[in-house]
Motif scaffolding. Structure first.
Motif, PDB file in Angstrom:
ATOM      1  N   SER A  20       0.864  -1.173   0.000  1.00 12.55           N
ATOM      2  CA  SER A  20       0.000   0.000   0.000  1.00 12.55           C
ATOM      3  C   SER A  20       0.906   1.229   0.000  1.00 12.55           C
ATOM      4  N   VAL A  21       0.903   1.936  -1.122  1.00 11.85           N
ATOM      5  CA  VAL A  21       1.768   3.121  -1.195  1.00 11.85           C
ATOM      6  C   VAL A  21       0.893   4.337  -0.926  1.00 11.85           C
ATOM      7  N   ASN A  22       1.222   5.052   0.145  1.00 15.64           N
ATOM      8  CA  ASN A  22       0.411   6.195   0.572  1.00 15.64           C
ATOM      9  C   ASN A  22       1.066   7.484   0.124  1.00 15.64           C
ATOM     10  N   HIS A  23       0.246   8.392  -0.368  1.00 17.17           N
ATOM     11  CA  HIS A  23       0.784   9.716  -0.730  1.00 17.17           C
ATOM     12  C   HIS A  23      -0.069  10.772  -0.036  1.00 17.17           C
ATOM     13  N   TYR A  24       0.577  11.575   0.816  1.00 19.83           N
ATOM     14  CA  TYR A  24      -0.119  12.640   1.535  1.00 19.83           C
ATOM     15  C   TYR A  24       0.380  13.950   0.928  1.00 19.83           C
ATOM     16  N   PRO A  25      -0.428  14.595   0.064  1.00 21.07           N
ATOM     17  CA  PRO A  25       0.054  15.837  -0.558  1.00 21.07           C
ATOM     18  C   PRO A  25       0.290  16.907   0.505  1.00 21.07           C
ATOM     19  N   ARG A  26       1.064  17.922   0.161  1.00 15.83           N
ATOM     20  CA  ARG A  26       1.250  19.073   1.050  1.00 15.83           C
ATOM     21  C   ARG A  26      -0.137  19.603   1.412  1.00 15.83           C
ATOM     22  N   CYS A  27      -0.338  19.926   2.683  1.00 23.67           N
ATOM     23  CA  CYS A  27      -1.682  20.327   3.106  1.00 23.67           C
ATOM     24  C   CYS A  27      -1.660  21.774   3.595  1.00 23.67           C
ATOM     25  N   PRO A  28      -2.387  22.684   2.944  1.00 27.32           N
ATOM     26  CA  PRO A  28      -2.306  24.104   3.323  1.00 27.32           C
ATOM     27  C   PRO A  28      -2.719  24.357   4.770  1.00 27.32           C
ATOM     28  N   ASP A  29      -3.652  23.563   5.326  1.00 25.50           N
ATOM     29  CA  ASP A  29      -4.072  23.807   6.713  1.00 25.50           C
ATOM     30  C   ASP A  29      -4.223  22.483   7.466  1.00 25.50           C
ATOM     31  N   PRO A  30      -3.122  21.992   8.076  1.00 22.39           N
ATOM     32  CA  PRO A  30      -3.171  20.696   8.765  1.00 22.39           C
ATOM     33  C   PRO A  30      -4.142  20.663   9.939  1.00 22.39           C
ATOM     34  N   SER A  31      -4.603  21.843  10.415  1.00 22.70           N
ATOM     35  CA  SER A  31      -5.542  21.797  11.545  1.00 22.70           C
ATOM     36  C   SER A  31      -6.909  21.280  11.091  1.00 22.70           C
ATOM     37  N   LEU A  32      -7.150  21.220   9.777  1.00 17.87           N
ATOM     38  CA  LEU A  32      -8.474  20.840   9.283  1.00 17.87           C
ATOM     39  C   LEU A  32      -8.622  19.355   8.951  1.00 17.87           C
ATOM     40  N   THR A  33      -7.509  18.640   8.831  1.00 17.08           N
ATOM     41  CA  THR A  33      -7.627  17.240   8.390  1.00 17.08           C
ATOM     42  C   THR A  33      -6.440  16.403   8.842  1.00 17.08           C
ATOM     43  N   LEU A  34      -6.624  15.093   8.808  1.00 17.76           N
ATOM     44  CA  LEU A  34      -5.539  14.147   9.086  1.00 17.76           C
ATOM     45  C   LEU A  34      -5.234  13.383   7.800  1.00 17.76           C
ATOM     46  N   GLY A  35      -4.026  12.815   7.737  1.00 20.22           N
ATOM     47  CA  GLY A  35      -3.702  11.927   6.615  1.00 20.22           C
ATOM     48  C   GLY A  35      -4.444  10.607   6.801  1.00 20.22           C
ATOM     49  N   LEU A  36      -4.438  10.119   8.019  1.00 18.84           N
ATOM     50  CA  LEU A  36      -5.169   8.906   8.396  1.00 18.84           C
ATOM     51  C   LEU A  36      -5.627   9.070   9.838  1.00 18.84           C
ATOM     52  N   PRO A  37      -6.844   8.631  10.167  1.00 20.30           N
ATOM     53  CA  PRO A  37      -7.326   8.781  11.550  1.00 20.30           C
ATOM     54  C   PRO A  37      -6.700   7.727  12.459  1.00 20.30           C
ATOM     55  N   LYS A  38      -6.944   7.861  13.764  1.00 17.37           N
ATOM     56  CA  LYS A  38      -6.481   6.852  14.721  1.00 17.37           C
ATOM     57  C   LYS A  38      -7.037   5.485  14.314  1.00 17.37           C
ATOM     58  N   HIS A  39      -6.178   4.508  14.158  1.00 13.67           N
ATOM     59  CA  HIS A  39      -6.632   3.166  13.807  1.00 13.67           C
ATOM     60  C   HIS A  39      -5.588   2.151  14.222  1.00 13.67           C
ATOM     61  N   CYS A  40      -5.991   0.900  14.183  1.00 11.71           N
ATOM     62  CA  CYS A  40      -5.054  -0.195  14.409  1.00 11.71           C
ATOM     63  C   CYS A  40      -5.165  -1.062  13.166  1.00 11.71           C
ATOM     64  N   ASP A  41      -4.076  -1.552  12.631  1.00 11.97           N
ATOM     65  CA  ASP A  41      -4.166  -2.335  11.401  1.00 11.97           C
ATOM     66  C   ASP A  41      -4.838  -3.682  11.699  1.00 11.97           C
ATOM     67  N   PRO A  42      -5.616  -4.210  10.720  1.00 11.01           N
ATOM     68  CA  PRO A  42      -6.385  -5.427  10.992  1.00 11.01           C
ATOM     69  C   PRO A  42      -5.561  -6.706  10.962  1.00 11.01           C
ATOM     70  N   ASN A  43      -4.351  -6.621  10.434  1.00  5.56           N
ATOM     71  CA  ASN A  43      -3.596  -7.817  10.035  1.00  5.56           C
ATOM     72  C   ASN A  43      -2.613  -8.271  11.127  1.00  5.56           C
ATOM     73  N   LEU A  44      -1.558  -8.987  10.708  1.00  5.42           N
ATOM     74  CA  LEU A  44      -0.579  -9.508  11.680  1.00  5.42           C
ATOM     75  C   LEU A  44       0.432  -8.413  12.033  1.00  5.42           C
ATOM     76  N   ILE A  45       1.230  -8.021  11.060  1.00  3.60           N
ATOM     77  CA  ILE A  45       2.128  -6.868  11.239  1.00  3.60           C
ATOM     78  C   ILE A  45       2.133  -6.061   9.935  1.00  3.60           C
ATOM     79  N   THR A  46       2.505  -4.793  10.058  1.00  5.50           N
ATOM     80  CA  THR A  46       2.685  -3.944   8.873  1.00  5.50           C
ATOM     81  C   THR A  46       4.094  -3.372   8.946  1.00  5.50           C
ATOM     82  N   VAL A  47       4.811  -3.478   7.826  1.00 10.36           N
ATOM     83  CA  VAL A  47       6.186  -2.988   7.775  1.00 10.36           C
ATOM     84  C   VAL A  47       6.160  -1.722   6.917  1.00 10.36           C
TER      85      VAL A  47
END
Ligand SMILES: O=C(O)CCC(=O)C(=O)O
Ligand SMILES: [Fe+2]
Length: 261
Positions: A119-146
């Motif tokens: 899974s290749v994630n791209h978070y573009p430059r964000c003009p106002d980081p107070s308005l959004t997150l790249g990803l919310p609080k979560h725990c991955d569903p799987n065994l491990i993520t590298v």
């Protein structure tokens, strides 16, 4: 191979994978996201069943209440033999985890870990980081993520009631523990709660390799970790069923699989 330990999240350095290969892969991922939108459009899809797809935000853009500042290129690497063999680094990490838990070597191998998803994630430059997150609080569903987080920070883990930034170390891989490892270890290891902040100055590109059980694999607490003073905390279930619940409600899925006290 050196594991830099945080409580729920570890970074692996001096792992033997070539620094040039890591840099080249990261350049290709960045090059892909820098392509004009019309060149990427044919890969864009909201179909969860499509094997390789480009999408935005989280699982389902149309139905989610909040959108996140992220584009994702997801490749399931399935069937594995047509893509890459199971990554030796992930097998080494799993064997170190077995050693730490007191499980036999290879316990986390085979069908517990033979699904691999890039899974290749791209978070573009964000003009106002107070308005959004790249990803919310979560725990991955799987065994491990590298995760290869490159040289721009943004990943945070929730530790002792606070968000702690995971420092970007050159050529290091971050290892996040997923729910399946929490269940197999009967709660000895905890799934890493994490989120991604946005950045007002620069874009951030990361590559996460999800090490997953095969869909029909039955997951349960390891017998060697269960006894009369440590009764099983979770029910047995098929990974495919757990994943179905996760995509519809990631916050309550673990509770559904707990055994009542
Ligand atoms: O981009 C990151 O640093 C983390 C990505 C992540 O947590 C995920 O894809 O589940
Ligand atoms: Fe994650």
């Amino acid at each position: 191979m050196v594991l830099v330990l945080f409580k729920y999240c570890k970074q692996v350095i001096n792992h033997g994978d070539s620094d040039n290969l890591i840099d080249d892969s990261m350049s290709i991922f960045k090059e892909f996201f820098n392509l004009p939108a019309e060149d990427k459009a044919s890969l864009y899809s909201t179909d969860l069943n499509k094997s390789c797809r480009l999408y935005t935000s989280n699982f389902t853009y149309e139905t989610e209440e909040v959108h996140f500042w992220r584009d994702i290129l997801r490749h399931p690497c399935h069937p594995l033999q047509d893509h890459v063999q199971i990554w030796p680094l992930s097998l080494k990490i799993l064997d170190l985890i077995c050693e730490g838990l007191g499980l036999e070597q290879g316990y986390l191998g085979d069908e517990l870990s033979n699904g691999q998803m890039l899974s290749v994630n791209h978070y573009p430059r964000c003009p106002d980081p107070s308005l959004t997150l790249g990803l919310p609080k979560h725990c991955d569903p799987n065994l491990i993520t590298v995760v290869l987080q490159g040289d721009v920070g943004g990943l945070q883990v929730y530790k002792d009631g606070q968000w702690v930034g995971v420092e970007p170390l050159p050529h290091a891989f971050v290892v996040n523990i997923g729910y399946q490892l929490q269940i197999i270890s009967n709660g000895k290891l905890r799934g890493a709660e994490h989120r991604v902040m946005t950045n007002p100055r620069q874009a951030r590109t990361t590559a996460a390799t999800f090490i997953n059980p095969s869909p029909d694999c039955v997951i349960h607490p390891a017998e060697a970790l269960v006894n009369s003073s440590n009764p099983p905390l979770y029910k047995a279930f098929k990974y495919v069923d757990f994943f179905g619940f996760y995509t519809s409600d990631p916050k309550t899925v673990l509770n559904l699989h707990k055994l009542q006290a």
